[in-house]
Design a protein around this motif. Structure first.
Motif, short mmCIF file in Angstrom:
data_model
loop_
_atom_site.label_atom_id
_atom_site.label_comp_id
_atom_site.label_asym_id
_atom_site.label_seq_id
_atom_site.Cartn_x
_atom_site.Cartn_y
_atom_site.Cartn_z
N ARG A 14 19.40 21.08 168.57
CA ARG A 14 20.45 20.90 167.58
C ARG A 14 21.63 20.24 168.26
O ARG A 14 21.79 20.27 169.48
N SER A 15 22.51 19.63 167.47
CA SER A 15 23.74 19.05 168.01
C SER A 15 24.89 20.03 167.81
O SER A 15 24.83 20.92 166.96
N LYS A 16 25.94 19.83 168.61
CA LYS A 16 27.08 20.72 168.51
C LYS A 16 27.72 20.63 167.13
O LYS A 16 28.17 21.63 166.56
N ASP A 17 27.75 19.42 166.56
CA ASP A 17 28.34 19.25 165.23
C ASP A 17 27.58 20.04 164.17
O ASP A 17 28.16 20.46 163.16
N ASP A 18 26.25 20.24 164.41
CA ASP A 18 25.45 20.99 163.43
C ASP A 18 25.81 22.47 163.41
O ASP A 18 25.58 23.16 162.41
N GLU A 51 24.00 31.34 158.77
CA GLU A 51 24.01 29.98 158.22
C GLU A 51 23.30 29.00 159.14
O GLU A 51 22.64 28.07 158.69
N ALA A 52 23.43 29.20 160.45
CA ALA A 52 22.81 28.28 161.40
C ALA A 52 21.30 28.44 161.45
O ALA A 52 20.58 27.50 161.77
N ALA A 53 20.81 29.65 161.11
CA ALA A 53 19.37 29.93 161.09
C ALA A 53 18.71 29.51 162.39
O ALA A 53 17.75 28.74 162.42
N LEU A 54 19.22 30.04 163.50
CA LEU A 54 18.71 29.68 164.82
C LEU A 54 17.56 30.60 165.22
O LEU A 54 17.54 31.77 164.86
N PRO A 55 16.60 30.08 165.97
CA PRO A 55 15.55 30.96 166.50
C PRO A 55 16.16 32.03 167.39
O PRO A 55 17.16 31.80 168.06
N VAL A 56 15.56 33.19 167.42
CA VAL A 56 15.94 34.33 168.27
C VAL A 56 17.30 34.89 167.86
O VAL A 56 17.44 36.05 167.47
N ARG A 97 31.76 33.19 163.50
CA ARG A 97 31.41 31.77 163.43
C ARG A 97 31.35 31.19 164.85
O ARG A 97 32.10 31.57 165.74
N ILE A 98 30.46 30.23 165.00
CA ILE A 98 30.23 29.62 166.32
C ILE A 98 31.40 28.69 166.65
O ILE A 98 31.73 27.80 165.87
N VAL A 99 31.99 28.91 167.85
CA VAL A 99 33.09 28.05 168.28
C VAL A 99 32.75 27.26 169.54
O VAL A 99 33.43 26.30 169.87
N GLN A 100 31.71 27.66 170.25
CA GLN A 100 31.33 26.92 171.46
C GLN A 100 29.85 27.17 171.74
O GLN A 100 29.34 28.28 171.53
N VAL A 101 29.14 26.12 172.22
CA VAL A 101 27.73 26.21 172.59
C VAL A 101 27.54 25.37 173.84
O VAL A 101 28.05 24.24 173.92
N ASN A 102 26.82 25.89 174.83
CA ASN A 102 26.63 25.08 176.03
C ASN A 102 25.46 24.12 175.84
O ASN A 102 24.64 24.25 174.92
#
Length: 704
Positions: free
Chosen positions: A103-107, A115-120, A89-94
């Protein structure tokens, strides 16, 4: 809760002014709190990693932690960074990643990559790499396609251990699309250049061109037409494409497309000449010069679900030799437009040479000129690739154009997009430059030409005008067209001096050719010619300027990277704490000023770890002990964790100092080490121990 926060703040403030550290008692006195309260808060700060503790005898001495916060690294880099916990699970994003993903950090926080379905990053390839991550970092290239375009990222998956001992992964993504595209484009043009050069008489150059264009823009059809000047016909020499599309065209038209001829008028030829870039064409019926019944053209479009076509003239030395048509499904975007245009220009030169050779209507001098042009472009391509960063690229451009047109007066200006102005960067002929200096009273190189008025009267230009090549005729006045020389100089040079320059250097016209790549304008190359002269080698000059534009784009990217690295090194170099950066192969790549002040050594003295240990630990036995301790600490600690240890070090002056080492291994295997002189602390401790022993000896033993 607020009171506890205030106590911690006061403790940190007190430690900031006591870099050598404070005991619990010292801290309690300084902040006006009880010893127990101070001890409790210090323990909390130690767990949080905000203070370090070391033991001196029975006393614990606390000082501010010498650590760089993870958030600083996240914000410093231009790369995209995500940190995952052990459950994925994502805990930090720059911030750079958030901006790129929109996207926002809260998202994102708390979601898995699926679950996040992020590109790449959420692609099956990336997830497979992350799930297979063990103890070693993994570097892989990822390809992502969006809106018909390919994007490339280099992903580093790095095993990560958090402060609480939990494991996870850090994902670092670098956008290498431009690098991949640049390398691919240069390799493609170099390869096709060699292929054109090596083609024999029996090779079908027209099919080769069509196949190469179709490989860059696969879709419906690509055809190459060649102008038969003697009969004023356009002959389809090669047609390649989708087999179904080829079969449909052949079935409906009743003939093969190859070999078809279309009568073409002088007006049509003139229209083709202006298409030196890819442009949208009229409907299929008009594109086939009304030689195929309109009803058949309509059926072809219906079966294909609509057809959009682009056309570009095969123009060599301002002479039309044919055209290239690319047909795609309706609404489809044309990929690789810039590369296709560059290749078609390259192909035009090669086809023109082929026609000349096949028809025997060209002289040996023209053939040699074609060879010289290709050799020139090959040489300049290699020179631009190998050119050092300190070389004057603008002067190189001016000199190479002057090499092609020795009798011309050549200058190059750069474009400052932020301030809307041109800067004179280079003049090819030193005599011309000196003559301008005499006429103007100053050296024109370095002069700024603001273009803010360009979009008002009397110019009335639009911004895209800067991206087009132009010709301005000054003399004879009866043939004048374009802008007068006074306006060409954006009215920055007095009009009477402009007229005097025209007369002194016998200037009749100016040809200006853009330096541009990927919709970015880098400058303009200007070529002054005598009255009535025609610009030669235009095609070669444009291809060369396109090469130079790519080199300028690469240099600007490299300069931004160097400035970023220089700022980082300046920060470390100006730090009062002695520090060194050691590459993964053991080379010392950086020592800050505080390091040299502390030890006296420079990079020339200790280029490698082996040399450092030899000089800093001259005693062989003690050196082996230090090396063993260093290796043991490195094996026992994870990356990112400091490994403090104190050794006695021999300085360059011969002085022995007690040094507290704090090495930290970074994500790429590089070591960042800070050094603190604790000699005085140790000396004070020894004096204290000796004084206690002396007092104990003075106290008489108790009777009995």
């Amino acid at each position: 809760m607020q009171e506890e926060h205030d106590i911690q703040t006061r403790i940190l403030r007190a430690l900031r002014f006591r870099p050598k550290g404070m005991t619990i008692t010292d801290v309690a006195k300084q902040i006006g709190a009880t010893r127990g309260s101070a001890a409790k808060r210090l323990e909390i700060l130690q767990i949080a990693g905000r203070v370090d503790v070391r033991s001196i005898g029975n006393a614990k001495v606390y000082s501010l932690a010498q650590r760089v916060p993870m958030s600083a690294f996240l914000c410093f880099t231009k790369n995209l960074i995500l940190i995952l916990d052990e459950t994925g699970r994502i805990v930090q994003v720059n911030d750079q990643c958030l901006r790129a993903l929109r996207r926002s950090k809260d998202d994102l926080i708390g979601l898995t990559l699926e679950e996040a379905a992020l590109p790449v990053i959420s692609s099956p390839e990336a997830i497979a790499v992350i799930e297979g991550l063990e103890r070693e970092q993994v570097v892989t290239d990822l390809r992502y396609r969006s809106d018909g375009k390919d994007f490339f990222y280099q992903m580093q998956a790095i095993p990560t251990t958090f402060d609480d001992g939990e494991t996870g992964a850090t994902l670092v993504l670098e956008d290498i699309t431009e690098r991949k595209q640049y390398v691919r484009n240069m390799e493609f043009l170099a390869r096709t250049g060699r292929d054109f050069r090596d083609m024999g008489e029996g090779d079908d150059i027209y099919e080769y061109v069509a196949l190469q264009v179709y490989s860059l823009a696969p879709g419906f059809l690509v055809w190459v037409g060649i102008l038969d000047e003697s009969n004023q016909n356009l002959v389809l020499k090669s047609v390649v494409g989708n087999p179904i599309a080829l079969d449909t065209m052949h079935r409906l038209m009743g003939v093969k497309l190859e070999g078809m001829t279309f009568p073409i008028s002088t007006a049509d030829t003139a229209a083709l000449i202006q298409y030196q870039t890819l442009v949208r064409t009229p409907p299929l019926y008009r594109l086939l010069h009304m030689q195929v019944p309109e009803e058949i053209c309509r059926q072809i479009k219906e079966i294909a679900g609509g057809i959009d076509s682009c056309l570009m003239g095969l123009v060599s030395k301002a002479r039309i030799v044919g055209d290239v048509v690319i047909s795609l499904s309706s609404g489809a975007n044309l990929p690789n437009r810039d590369l296709i245009e560059a290749f078609i220009r390259q192909a035009a030169i090669a086809i023109d040479r082929k026609i000349a050779d096949d028809s025997l209507r060209q002289s040996l001098e023209r053939e040699q000129e074609q060879v010289r042009n290709l050799l020139f472009l090959s040489r300049t391509a290699m020179e631009l690739v190998d050119m050092p960063a300190e070389a004057d690229l603008y002067q190189y451009v001016a000199d190479r154009i002057d090499e092609l047109i020795p009798d011309a007066r050549v200058f190059v200006v750069s474009y400052d997009e932020g301030n809307w102005q041109f800067f004179m960067q280079a003049i090819a002929d030193e005599n011309f430059r000196e003559g301008l200096k005499q006429s103007l009273g100053f050296d024109i190189v370095g002069m700024a030409f603001p273009i803010g008025d360009l979009f008002g009267a009397p110019y009335g230009e639009a911004l895209p005008a800067l991206f087009t090549s132009r010709e301005h005729i000054f003399r004879p006045t009866s043939e004048a067209s374009g802008w007068p020389i006074y306006d060409v100089c954006f009215r920055q040079i007095p009009e009477e001096i402009c007229d005097a320059i025209l007369s002194r250097f016998n200037i009749g016209k100016l040809s200006s050719i853009r330096l541009a790549w990927a919709n970015r304008l880098f400058g303009i190359a200007g070529i002054f010619l005598p009255p009535g002269e025609v610009l030669e080698h235009r095609q070669v000059i444009e291809l060369f300027l396109q090469q130079a534009s790519i080199a300028l784009a690469r240099r600007q990217t490299e300069n931004r990277l160097r400035r970023s690295e220089a700022r980082f090194r300046d920060v470390i170099d100006s730090s009062p704490v002695a520090a060194a950066i050691i590459e993964s192969d053991g080379r010392y790549s950086f020592l800050n000023r505080a390091f040299t002040d502390l030890f006296g050594y420079t990079l020339a003295d200790i280029p490698t770890g082996r040399e450092w240990f030899r000089q800093a630990f001259p005693d062989a036995a003690y050196r082996r002990e230090a090396i063993a301790a260093w290796k043991a600490d490195r094996e026992e600690n994870s990356r990112g964790a400091p490994r403090p240890r104190t050794f006695s070090v021999r300085c360059k002056s011969g002085e022995e100092k007690a040094i507290l080492f704090r090495p930290v291994e970074l994500c790429d295997g590089t070591e960042h080490v800070t050094y603190e002189d604790v000699t005085e602390d140790r000396r004070a401790y020894r004096v204290l121990v000796e004084e206690i022993a002396r007092l104990q000896r003075q106290v008489p033993p108790s009777p009995g």
